[in-house]
Write a protein that holds these residues in place. Structure first.
Motif: not given
Length: 281
Positions: A175-201
């Motif tokens: 749980a701790a590792v995946i939480a850190e990974q998803l926080e990092h993914l969120h930060a990359q998609g939020s702060t890097r204008p050249r990174v776009v992340v979409q989730v296929l539900p």
């Protein structure tokens, strides 16, 4: 594309391959276009090999040896030039990513390598190589982390990632590792204008790419290419018709995915859920 004058043929095996190919081609009195026609590829492709901008290919090296009467000379040099720190089946795609102006990735179960944290990458690598030594795992993880620096380059490519919701739910590394990974993914998609992340539900149901991982790469002066990957294997796709087919499938998956804003919200929510689980254990 002629061999650059400042390219040292002894700098590395790929440069030597390029210099030897050019020497043999010129000795045969052929232009890059003429040799390309006989080898069923473009003159530009030949030029990229001569300029050491593309890793030589085994099949085309065999064809070039036959056309140029060079025995197995280029094939032997090809084996030297194809050494790489990444898995052999991924090496060509990894090098193409360095020149791409845009990279589009689709992944069903895991966060793509360019956006992975070290702990997450280590957990994935250990799962894929359960009997490997710690040194081997360390080398794999180090190489993957080095690849992530591509996003920090002055001319970093636009990175568009479609991630299936399943990748947010599987607790890779705990749980701790995946939480850190998803926080990092969120930060990359939020702060890097050249990174776009979409989730296929999950609610999107089936899609054309659900049984594979796909990377599409576009370049400023080369045709687009694709890379598909499964467990312990991968394939670089350069046939224009197949690349277009994969691109169309990617567009359909993108149309079915959540918006970037909604995707980041879901990623953030999933990260908090895993973080809570980590605190409870």
């Amino acid at each position: 594309m002629p061999l650059p004058k400042d390219l040292d043929p002894y700098a590395n095996p790929r440069a030597f391959y390029g210099a030897e190919l050019r020497r043999l081609r010129e000795a045969a009195g052929l232009s890059q276009n003429e040799l390309g026609e006989r080898a069923f590829c473009s003159g530009t492709y030949i030029g990229l090999f001569e300029a050491a901008e593309r890793r030589p290919q085994v099949d085309i090296s065999r064809a070039l040896d036959e056309l140029l009467g060079s025995g197995e000379h280029l094939q032997r040099l090809c084996r030297l030039a194809r050494t790489s720190k990444v898995a052999g089946y991924f090496a060509d795609a990894a090098e193409l990513q360095l020149r791409a102006v845009s990279i589009a990735e689709y992944s069903t179960m895991v966060v793509p390598g360019l956006l992975q944290t070290e702990s997450y990458a280590r957990a994935l690598t250990r799962a894929a190589h359960p009997y490997a030594s710690d040194d081997v795992i360390d080398n794999h993880v180090r190489t993957r982390m080095e690849r992530g620096s591509l996003l920090d380059a002055p001319l970093a490519p636009v990175l568009w990632v479609i991630l299936h919701e399943a990748a947010l739910r599987v607790p890779v590394g705990g749980a701790a590792v995946i939480a850190e990974q998803l926080e990092h993914l969120h930060a990359q998609g939020s702060t890097r204008p050249r990174v776009v992340v979409q989730v296929l539900p999950f609610s999107a149901g089936a899609n054309p790419l659900m049984d594979t991982a796909v990377t599409l790469m576009h370049f400023s002066d080369e045709p687009p290419a694709a890379y598909t990957e499964a467990a312990y294997s991968g394939q670089l796709v350069e046939d224009p018709r197949l690349v277009e087919h994969i691109s169309s499938a990617y567009d359909l998956a993108r149309a079915s995915a959540l918006s970037p804003e909604a995707s980041l919200s879901l990623i953030e929510s999933a990260a908090k859920g895993h973080a809570t689980d980590a605190h409870l254990t």
